[in-house]
Design an enzyme around this catalytic site. Structure first.
Site, PDB file in Angstrom:
ATOM      1  N   LYS A   1       5.879   0.582   1.421  1.00  0.00           N
ATOM      2  CA  LYS A   1       5.291   1.651   2.226  1.00  0.00           C
ATOM      3  C   LYS A   1       5.944   2.994   1.919  1.00  0.00           C
ATOM      4  O   LYS A   1       5.251   4.007   1.724  1.00  0.00           O
ATOM      5  CB  LYS A   1       5.410   1.332   3.712  1.00  0.00           C
ATOM      6  CG  LYS A   1       4.739   2.356   4.616  1.00  0.00           C
ATOM      7  CD  LYS A   1       4.727   1.910   6.058  1.00  0.00           C
ATOM      8  CE  LYS A   1       6.108   2.041   6.683  1.00  0.00           C
ATOM      9  NZ  LYS A   1       6.099   1.776   8.138  1.00  0.00           N
TER      10      LYS A   1
ATOM     11  N   ASP B   1       0.925   1.902   7.559  1.00  0.00           N
ATOM     12  CA  ASP B   1       1.815   1.807   8.711  1.00  0.00           C
ATOM     13  C   ASP B   1       1.033   1.196   9.873  1.00  0.00           C
ATOM     14  O   ASP B   1      -0.089   0.717   9.698  1.00  0.00           O
ATOM     15  CB  ASP B   1       2.386   3.187   9.072  1.00  0.00           C
ATOM     16  CG  ASP B   1       1.310   4.146   9.586  1.00  0.00           C
ATOM     17  OD1 ASP B   1       0.107   3.803   9.538  1.00  0.00           O
ATOM     18  OD2 ASP B   1       1.678   5.239  10.054  1.00  0.00           O
TER      19      ASP B   1
END
Length: 221
Positions: free
Chosen positions: A130, A148
C-alpha cells in the site's frame, strides 16, 4: 434473526466510466492530504500514517521536515531526535526505527534517492504494498491504486470491484478503472470514502454518484 443484506451487483463498465467522470468534474486535480516537500518526505509521511490520521501526521511532520528532509539529515537527527518529533503519532517507536532503517538503505543502496520501483520500495523498512503504491502514484504519477480502508469499502459497497482482501480489490480495480482516470482514481476513491461514503453512516444524500452505486443500504436524505 435479521435478514442478510443483499449482495450488490457489479457495476457495469459504462457506469464506472460515468462514476469517475462525475468525480473528476467535481475535483479535476485531487491531491493526497499528507504534507510533504519532496519524494523522501512523502515516503516518510506515508510510513508514519499507518494506523494514524493524516491530520495527526501532518502536525508532527511540519517541524520534522524543516530539519530532516533528506535521508542524510534524518540519519543525522538520530533515532531519539526523530522520536521527539513524532511521539504524538501511534506506534511511534517502531515507526521511528523503520524510518531510520529506510533512510540508511536509501543512502547506502539507492544513492539517497527514492526508487521508482515497487520491488525496491518494498525492500525498505516499514514499506508494504500500500505504501509503495501511494509513493508510486503521488511521487511518480504511476497509475497505481493503494487500497486502504476507504477504497476497500467504496469498491465493495458500490459493486465496482468487490473482494475479500485489499489485494483482491486492487487487482479488480486495476482492471475496472478506465485508463483516462487511472492516475487520479486512487485519490477520488479515498476522498469519496472519507467524506461521503463513510463507514458508519454514508452521506448518500450528498453523493454525486448515488444513482450508479449498487449499495443496497443507502441512507435516507
Amino acid at each position: 434473526m435479521a435478514a442478510k443484506a443483499k449482495k450488490a451487483r457489479l457495476m457495469k463498465p459504462a457506469e464506472i466510466t460515468e462514476f469517475f467522470a462525475r468525480l473528476e468534474a467535481k475535483n479535476p486535480e485531487p491531491k493526497g492530504e499528507l504534507e510533504y516537500v519532496n519524494e523522501f518526505t512523502l515516503l516518510v509521511a506515508v510510513v508514519l500514517s499507518a494506523q494514524a490520521t493524516d491530520v495527526g501526521v501532518n502536525k508532527a511532520t511540519r517541524a520534522l521536515f524543516k530539519v530532516a528532509d533528506t535521508p542524510e539529515k534524518m540519519l543525522a537527527l538520530g533515532l531519539e531526535g526523530l522520536k521527539s518529533h513524532i511521539k504524538t503519532i501511534g506506534l511511534y517507536n517502531a515507526k521511528a526505527e523503520n524510518v531510520m532503517l529506510l533512510s540508511r538503505r536509501l543512502v547506502d543502496v539507492y544513492g539517497s534517492e527514492v526508487p521508482r520501483d515497487r520491488e525496491a520500495l518494498e525492500s525498505l523498512a516499514g514499506v508494504g504494498r500500500k505504501t509503495a503504491n501511494v509513493v508510486l502514484n503521488i511521487a511518480f504519477g504511476e497509475p497505481t491504486c493503494a487500497v486502504d480502508t476507504h477504497i476497500f469499502r467504496v469498491a465493495n459497497r458500490t459493486g465496482m470491484a468487490p473482494g475479500k482482501t485489499p489485494l483482491a480489490v486492487e487487482k479488480k480495480l486495476m482492471q475496472a478503472i478506465p485508463a483516462p482516470f487511472a492516475r487520479h482514481a486512487h485519490h477520488w476513491l479515498i476522498l469519496h470514502g472519507r467524506y461521503i461514503c463513510k463507514a458508519r453512516k454514508p452521506d448518500c444524500a450528498a453523493c454525486p454518484v448515488i444513482d450508479l452505486c449498487q449499495f443496497n443500504e443507502k441512507t435516507a436524505a
